[in-house]
Design an enzyme around this catalytic site. Structure first.
Site, PDB file in Angstrom:
ATOM      1  CE  LYS A 262      -4.419   0.851   2.120  1.00 38.22           C
ATOM      2  NZ  LYS A 262      -5.364   0.341   3.125  1.00 38.22           N
ATOM      3  CD  GLU A 346     -18.530  -2.525   9.407  1.00 40.90           C
ATOM      4  OE1 GLU A 346     -18.630  -3.617   8.803  1.00 40.90           O
ATOM      5  OE2 GLU A 346     -17.700  -1.656   9.071  1.00 40.90           O
ATOM      6  NE  ARG A 374     -21.837  -4.163   5.403  1.00 40.53           N
ATOM      7  CZ  ARG A 374     -20.898  -4.614   4.565  1.00 40.53           C
ATOM      8  NH1 ARG A 374     -19.855  -5.253   5.041  1.00 40.53           N
ATOM      9  NH2 ARG A 374     -20.987  -4.425   3.270  1.00 40.53           N
TER      10      ARG A 374
END
Ligand SMILES: Cc1ncc(C[n+]2csc(CCOP(=O)(O)OP(=O)(O)O)c2C)c(N)n1
Ligand SMILES: CC(=O)[C@@H](O)[C@H](O)COP(=O)(O)O
Ligand SMILES: [Mg+2]
Length: 607
Positions: A262, A346, A374
């Site tokens: 990254k 989550e 969600r």
């Protein structure tokens, strides 16, 4: 930039020689650094997928073959290779290029939702459709190691492992979400990363005897029935093309495990231990330092939680792979054994928090408002049904701005408003944030929610006094209009009251503080006025204002109510202030709507 300028569609890539591909990768990196530092956006993730995306578009024939980018934040290179270089000056700005795939921008784009862990499910569905049509279109899902910590991804892998449809899962493994990826999966991937190179694995797959002693390529995926190719050097275009070509002909779902870095190619990102410049504001490209830094709502929450953590040993904190963005990092530094990063999970975060509460703790789940969507069932049935004291702190509530429709946190007050026993507060400033956070963690018989915007802090707005839990911010003599402002819109509401006062109207302005359930005192206050106007930076339908109108109707208070809020639409990416203005939630919009409502009150009832 000559090579990059010559690429207007993926087919242009296939005429380039290997040396030119390397040169193109360099031009793309230079372009990304220069433009994204100027606009803000996902610099680190996109610097990590330059070679991977080039190789993808050389091996697969988009849009005949479908490329699905999980989360979509890493699709800038894809956009550059599909003819959208000129749009990057307006990246994530009103009317400009989206920071995620966009179906209106290109036939090469498919999934616009920036919520993680969805790509494999889309791929499964697409492959089923193409199989029914007898088509040999390939479906390629690019998913990060972080997104792979999301449960939805494993639901899809479970299905893919049992089918023989040609789905290619490109696992972009850079070892990080924002921070290093957490959990048992991270350990498994790390073990696979340490294995020998790709050629060895191919030899293994071909059953070369001298390799038979090596462990099977991947218990992680093989055990589910999926093929596995890798690990591949995610910055070696030739190696990537070989792996993707093998995957394309694999004949059943196969994971290509690509090792990337990254932020590769930009030193401030490569050396950034926080999150490799995952999501940046405008930076000084030469140094990688933010052009401006301001005290935000997140800072105010972060500081107060640390203070609370010192006073309340039962308070613990939880994040879904966003420790720093949600402000939990200072708490984690001070109380390392009382903070949990569960990965991009989550639903698990919420139900695990219910477990923590059942175990006698008071969890504070810090999460962006949009990502709690969600986990609604978990809030409803795992927390509220059991009346567990869990506090949810929803950052990026309301209109966020540059991240577009799947990031605006505009659904929480309507969705959570129907949860029995749940209490929701919308602080108007840092002072009320601190106060309401403390009130929330003192609640012991059910869930509490605080929500605040992605914004810098303004000065605190003092209350004249508090009645029935509701703060009176302005109270003229003989008032005729009651203006109920939710959370951060208090400033705009007071400014609208000033505009109306200049026209001779006398406006009471109140902040309900705890907006769900509706404070009963609002009925008494409404009865003293001839018009009620409510303003909220949440979806209007089923929101706070609608609930206030219901309260008045239920209590027989026959005062007209004008409900101002966000439309039941997917709002585009744009500046936050611009979007609020477009939705009539700035001072001018509130004043105009109030005057319009006044004009429609029959004169017979005019005081
Ligand atoms: C459901 C959900 N939760 C949280 C986020 C915030 N988020 C965006 S990107 C990201 C990290 C993604 O990591 P990874 O999939 O490994 O991609 P990388 O950035 O490393 O390429 C997170 C947590 C999100 N987009 N969706
Ligand atoms: C892609 C994603 O979901 C996150 O990276 C998000 O874009 C971060 O938003 P902020 O920049 O508001 O923290
Ligand atoms: Mg990653």
């Amino acid at each position: 930039m000559a090579l990059l300028k010559s690429i207007t569609e993926p087919a242009d890539l296939r005429r380039l020689a290997a040396a030119q591909l390397t040169e193109l990768a360099g031009e793309i990196r230079d372009f990304l650094i220069r433009t994204v530092c100027g606009t803000g956006g996902h610099l680190g993730p996109n610097l990590g997928v330059v070679e991977l995306t080039i190789a993808l578009h050389r091996v697969f024939g988009s849009p005949f073959d479908r490329l699905v980018f999980d989360t979509g934040h890493q699709s800038y290179v894809h956009k550059l290779l599909t003819g959208r270089r000129s749009g990057f000056a307006g990246l994530r700005q009103a009317g400009g290029l989206s920071g995620y795939p966009s179906r209106t921008e290109s036939v090469h784009d498919l999934v616009e939702n920036s919520h993680a862990s969805t790509a494999l499910s889309y791929a499964d569905g697409l492959a089923k459709a193409y199989a029914l049509d007898g088509s040999d279109r390939r479906v390629v899902a690019v998913i990060g190691d972080g997104a792979l910590t999301g449960g939805l991804a494993w639901e899809a892998l479970n299905n893919l492992g049992a089918c023989d449809r040609p789905v290619v899962v490109v696992l972009n493994d850079n070892g990080r979400s924002y921070e290093p990826t957490v959990g048992g999966l991270a350990g498994q991937l790390a073990a696979l990363r340490r294995r020998s190179g790709y050629a060895d694995v191919l030899a293994l797959l071909e059953g070369a005897p001298e390799r038979s002693a090596a462990p099977t390529p991947s218990e992680l995926f093989g055990g589910l029935g999926l093929g596995y190719l890798g690990p591949v050097d995610g910055h070696d275009i030739a190696a990537l093309e070989a792996a993707f070509a093998a995957a394309r002909e694999y004949g059943r779902p196969v994971v290509v495990h690509c090792l990337t870095r990254k932020g590769l190619g930009y030193r401030p990102a490569e050396t950034d231990d926080a999150d490799r410049l995952h999501s940046i504001g405008v930076l000084d490209a030469a140094t990688g330092t933010p052009v401006k830094s301001e005290r935000t709502w997140t800072h105010a929450f972060s500081d107060e939680l640390v203070a609370l953590g010192s006073e309340r040993p039962d308070v613990v904190a939880m994040s879904a792979a966003m420790l720093r963005p949600t402000g939990l990092h200072p708490f984690a530094v001070k109380f390392p054994d009382r903070v949990y990063d569960v990965g991009i999970a989550e639903q698990h975060a919420v139900t695990s928090a219910a477990g923590l509460a059942m175990g006698g703790k008071h969890p504070v789940v810090a999460i962006y408002a949009t990502f709690l969507n969600r986990a609604f069932d978990q809030v409803l049935m795992d927390v509220a049904l059991h009346r567990q004291p869990v506090t949810f702190v929803l950052d990026r509530a309301g209109v966020t701005g540059p991240d577009g429709p799947s990031h605006h946190g505009m659904w929480d007050m309507a969705a959570l408003g129907v949860v029995p026993g749940l209490r929701l507060a919308a602080p108007r400033d840092a002072g009320t944030l601190r106060e309401e956070l403390r009130e929330a963690v003192d609640v012991t018989d059910g869930p509490t929610v605080l929500r605040f915007p992605k914004a810098s802090l303004s000065d605190d707005i003092p209350a004249l006094h508090r009645v029935g839990g509701v703060d009176l911010l302005r109270r003229p003599e003989r008032p005729d209009i009651l203006l109920v402002s939710v959370g951060v819109l208090a400033g705009a509401a007071l400014a609208a009251a000033d505009e109306l006062a200049a026209l001779g109207h006398r406006v009471t302005v109140v902040d309900p503080r705890w907006v769900r359930p509706t404070p009963p005192v609002l009925a008494d206050l409404a009865a003293e006025h001839r018009l009620v106007v409510t303003v909220e930076d949440g979806v209007r339908d089923g929101g706070v204002g609608a609930a206030i109108a219901t309260l008045l109707a239920d209590t027989g208070v026959e005062v007209p109510v004008t409900v101002l809020g966000l439309p039941r639409e997917f709002l585009p990416h744009a500046g936050r202030g611009d979007l609020l203005g477009r939705c009539g939630l700035d001072a001018a919009g509130i004043a105009a709507a109030t005057l319009d409502s006044l004009g429609r009150i029959p004169t017979a009832t005019t005081a």
